[in-house]
Design a protein around this motif. Structure first.
Motif, PDB file in Angstrom:
ATOM      1  N   VAL A   1       0.860  -1.187   0.000  1.00 35.28           N
ATOM      2  CA  VAL A   1       0.000   0.000   0.000  1.00 35.28           C
ATOM      3  C   VAL A   1       0.893   1.232   0.000  1.00 35.28           C
ATOM      4  CG1 VAL A   1      -1.751   1.312   1.256  1.00 35.28           C
ATOM      5  CG2 VAL A   1      -1.827  -1.200   1.259  1.00 35.28           C
ATOM      6  N   ALA A   2       0.640   2.130  -0.947  1.00 33.82           N
ATOM      7  CA  ALA A   2       1.438   3.346  -1.073  1.00 33.82           C
ATOM      8  C   ALA A   2       0.566   4.577  -0.909  1.00 33.82           C
ATOM      9  CB  ALA A   2       2.130   3.384  -2.433  1.00 33.82           C
ATOM     10  N   VAL A   3       1.089   5.567  -0.214  1.00 36.22           N
ATOM     11  CA  VAL A   3       0.425   6.863  -0.050  1.00 36.22           C
ATOM     12  C   VAL A   3       1.289   7.902  -0.745  1.00 36.22           C
ATOM     13  CG1 VAL A   3      -0.431   8.576   1.588  1.00 36.22           C
ATOM     14  CG2 VAL A   3      -0.515   6.128   2.170  1.00 36.22           C
ATOM     15  N   VAL A   4       0.719   8.607  -1.714  1.00 30.65           N
ATOM     16  CA  VAL A   4       1.460   9.628  -2.458  1.00 30.65           C
ATOM     17  C   VAL A   4       0.748  10.959  -2.272  1.00 30.65           C
ATOM     18  CG1 VAL A   4       2.408  10.339  -4.671  1.00 30.65           C
ATOM     19  CG2 VAL A   4       2.127   7.892  -4.169  1.00 30.65           C
ATOM     20  N   THR A   5       1.402  11.902  -1.606  1.00 37.19           N
ATOM     21  CA  THR A   5       0.771  13.213  -1.419  1.00 37.19           C
ATOM     22  C   THR A   5       0.986  14.065  -2.676  1.00 37.19           C
ATOM     23  OG1 THR A   5       2.708  14.263  -0.392  1.00 37.19           O
ATOM     24  CG2 THR A   5       1.162  13.086   1.066  1.00 37.19           C
ATOM     25  N   GLY A   6       0.028  14.939  -2.931  1.00 38.73           N
ATOM     26  CA  GLY A   6       0.118  15.795  -4.103  1.00 38.73           C
ATOM     27  C   GLY A   6       0.161  15.005  -5.395  1.00 38.73           C
ATOM     28  N   ALA A   7      -0.713  13.997  -5.498  1.00 37.32           N
ATOM     29  CA  ALA A   7      -0.648  13.065  -6.625  1.00 37.32           C
ATOM     30  C   ALA A   7      -1.691  13.328  -7.697  1.00 37.32           C
ATOM     31  CB  ALA A   7      -0.784  11.624  -6.120  1.00 37.32           C
TER      32      ALA A   7
ATOM     33  N   GLY B   1       2.626  11.109 -11.883  1.00 37.44           N
ATOM     34  CA  GLY B   1       3.537  10.140 -12.483  1.00 37.44           C
ATOM     35  C   GLY B   1       3.970   9.070 -11.498  1.00 37.44           C
ATOM     36  N   ILE B   2       4.243   9.478 -10.255  1.00 37.01           N
ATOM     37  CA  ILE B   2       4.642   8.524  -9.217  1.00 37.01           C
ATOM     38  C   ILE B   2       3.497   7.577  -8.892  1.00 37.01           C
ATOM     39  CG2 ILE B   2       5.271   8.312  -6.779  1.00 37.01           C
ATOM     40  CD1 ILE B   2       6.804  10.999  -7.146  1.00 37.01           C
ATOM     41  N   ALA B   3       2.295   8.111  -8.737  1.00 38.40           N
ATOM     42  CA  ALA B   3       1.137   7.269  -8.426  1.00 38.40           C
ATOM     43  C   ALA B   3       0.903   6.237  -9.519  1.00 38.40           C
ATOM     44  CB  ALA B   3      -0.099   8.139  -8.234  1.00 38.40           C
ATOM     45  N   LEU B   4       0.982   6.660 -10.768  1.00 37.07           N
ATOM     46  CA  LEU B   4       0.791   5.739 -11.890  1.00 37.07           C
ATOM     47  C   LEU B   4       1.855   4.643 -11.885  1.00 37.07           C
ATOM     48  CD1 LEU B   4      -0.003   8.310 -14.739  1.00 37.07           C
ATOM     49  CD2 LEU B   4      -1.621   6.741 -13.665  1.00 37.07           C
ATOM     50  N   ARG B   5       3.084   5.027 -11.628  1.00 35.63           N
ATOM     51  CA  ARG B   5       4.194   4.057 -11.662  1.00 35.63           C
ATOM     52  C   ARG B   5       4.082   3.048 -10.533  1.00 35.63           C
ATOM     53  NH1 ARG B   5       7.583   0.805 -12.347  1.00 35.63           N
ATOM     54  NH2 ARG B   5       9.688   1.062 -13.177  1.00 35.63           N
ATOM     55  N   LEU B   6       3.769   3.499  -9.324  1.00 34.19           N
ATOM     56  CA  LEU B   6       3.650   2.571  -8.200  1.00 34.19           C
ATOM     57  C   LEU B   6       2.461   1.639  -8.380  1.00 34.19           C
ATOM     58  CD1 LEU B   6       4.528   4.835  -5.133  1.00 34.19           C
ATOM     59  CD2 LEU B   6       6.045   3.443  -6.554  1.00 34.19           C
ATOM     60  N   ALA B   7       1.380   2.157  -8.942  1.00 34.99           N
ATOM     61  CA  ALA B   7       0.213   1.312  -9.220  1.00 34.99           C
ATOM     62  C   ALA B   7       0.551   0.270 -10.274  1.00 34.99           C
ATOM     63  CB  ALA B   7      -0.961   2.167  -9.667  1.00 34.99           C
ATOM     64  N   ASP B   8       1.337   0.668 -11.274  1.00 36.24           N
ATOM     65  CA  ASP B   8       1.754  -0.269 -12.314  1.00 36.24           C
ATOM     66  C   ASP B   8       2.594  -1.396 -11.745  1.00 36.24           C
ATOM     67  OD1 ASP B   8       1.942  -0.951 -15.203  1.00 36.24           O
ATOM     68  OD2 ASP B   8       4.067  -0.554 -14.910  1.00 36.24           O
ATOM     69  N   GLU B   9       3.289  -1.098 -10.643  1.00 38.62           N
ATOM     70  CA  GLU B   9       4.085  -2.128  -9.970  1.00 38.62           C
ATOM     71  C   GLU B   9       3.237  -3.009  -9.058  1.00 38.62           C
ATOM     72  OE1 GLU B   9       7.163  -2.992 -10.269  1.00 38.62           O
ATOM     73  OE2 GLU B   9       8.357  -1.306 -10.982  1.00 38.62           O
ATOM     74  N   GLY B  10       1.947  -2.709  -8.941  1.00 43.70           N
ATOM     75  CA  GLY B  10       1.054  -3.573  -8.177  1.00 43.70           C
ATOM     76  C   GLY B  10       0.567  -3.022  -6.864  1.00 43.70           C
ATOM     77  N   ALA B  11       1.024  -1.819  -6.471  1.00 44.47           N
ATOM     78  CA  ALA B  11       0.615  -1.249  -5.185  1.00 44.47           C
ATOM     79  C   ALA B  11      -0.801  -0.698  -5.256  1.00 44.47           C
ATOM     80  CB  ALA B  11       1.572  -0.144  -4.773  1.00 44.47           C
ATOM     81  N   LEU B  12      -1.498  -0.786  -4.134  1.00 43.07           N
ATOM     82  CA  LEU B  12      -2.732  -0.024  -3.938  1.00 43.07           C
ATOM     83  C   LEU B  12      -2.292   1.382  -3.562  1.00 43.07           C
ATOM     84  CD1 LEU B  12      -5.747   0.517  -3.326  1.00 43.07           C
ATOM     85  CD2 LEU B  12      -5.357  -0.511  -1.053  1.00 43.07           C
ATOM     86  N   VAL B  13      -2.742   2.385  -4.335  1.00 47.54           N
ATOM     87  CA  VAL B  13      -2.229   3.742  -4.162  1.00 47.54           C
ATOM     88  C   VAL B  13      -3.310   4.685  -3.644  1.00 47.54           C
ATOM     89  CG1 VAL B  13      -1.122   5.708  -5.288  1.00 47.54           C
ATOM     90  CG2 VAL B  13      -0.565   3.376  -6.025  1.00 47.54           C
ATOM     91  N   ALA B  14      -2.998   5.360  -2.544  1.00 47.47           N
ATOM     92  CA  ALA B  14      -3.828   6.452  -2.052  1.00 47.47           C
ATOM     93  C   ALA B  14      -3.356   7.727  -2.730  1.00 47.47           C
ATOM     94  CB  ALA B  14      -3.713   6.578  -0.539  1.00 47.47           C
TER      95      ALA B  14
END
Length: 256
Positions: free
Chosen positions: A10-16, A23-36
């Motif tokens: 699970v990843a939390v990205v502020t200002g996403a 870009g960070i949120a998209l990349r982490l989600a592409d790696e399989g993370a659930l992104v806030a």
């Protein structure tokens, strides 16, 4: 690439909602993370980021909170708790990317107290207390990634107050890495240079601005959000397990 190195994380990205954060949120989600996907004011843009992640087969949700006060930090965490418990049964998460920040166009001579305090509230105070109040939520072996700036190694006095906030973030990164190391949590800062985002569009998309920006980089081009996101993804992944307390230059070799 779709290696799913962050599956079950699970990843939390502020200002996403846009720019580098998107870009960070998209990349982490592409790696399989659930992104806030956190946003301050632009709910529409954050929902667009979430929709982009869903369209690519990932999972994400949006959280709105203005991070110019401790009330905003608490609001973010309260909403996050509710969403994560509903979705995963726990309020624990693995990755925190402190990306949210504001800039200034005021020169050193023009900067007033109100602008100075607002910069430090959003760029320094919010990340400090967001990490502090997340210590019980952040899993052992997790990652904290702070988005700093290349201005911390380049003299650029025109926006001095902003530069000071990023210098503080680098110091925060170093000490936090030492503090959280016994829990296996790595802490690093990523320092972008000029990146082609809507924040920079007004001057960067002019021929003169583009030529100037490209000339600053040893690689002869302007950075893209994906360039920064790939570095964050490395730091967030198992591949980054032995890197901590570092300021990762992501300027494309600007002002070498």
């Amino acid at each position: 690439m779709n290696s799913k190195r962050l599956e079950s994380k699970v990843a939390v990205v502020t200002g996403a909602s846009r720019g580098i954060g998107r870009g960070i949120a998209l990349r982490l989600a592409d790696e399989g993370a659930l992104v806030a996907v956190h946003y301050g004011l632009r709910r529409d843009a954050a929902e667009e980021t979430v929709s982009m992640i869903h369209a690519a087969g990932g999972t994400a949700f949006a959280i709105g909170a203005e991070l110019d006060s401790l009330d905003g930090v608490d609001k973010l965490l309260n909403i996050l708790d509710e969403e994560l418990i509903r979705r995963t049964g726990s309020n624990q998460f693995d990755i925190l990317v402190n990306n949210a920040g504001i800039g200034t166009s005021s020169s050193f001579e023009e900067t007033n107290e109100e602008d100075f305090d607002k910069l430090f509230a959003v760029n320094v105070k919010a990340p400090f207390f967001l990490v502090q109040r997340s210590l019980g939520r952040l899993r052992n072996g997790g990652r904290v990634i702070n988005i700093s700036s290349g201005v911390t190694r380049i003299a650029y006095p025109h926006i001095m107050a902003y530069n000071l906030t990023k210098g503080a973030i680098n110091t925060f990164t170093l000490h936090l890495a030492q503090l959280l190391g016994p829990r296996g949590i790595t802490v690093n800062a990523v320092m972008p240079g000029i990146v082609d985002t809507d924040v920079n569009a007004a001057w960067l998309h002019t021929p003169e601005g583009r030529t100037h920006a490209e000339g600053m980089s040893a690689l002869g081009r302007v950075g893209e959000p994906a360039d920064i996101a790939d570095i964050v993804a490395f730091a967030a992944s198992p591949d980054g397990r032995w890197v901590t307390g570092q300021m990762l230059d992501a300027t494309g070799g600007s002002h070498l």
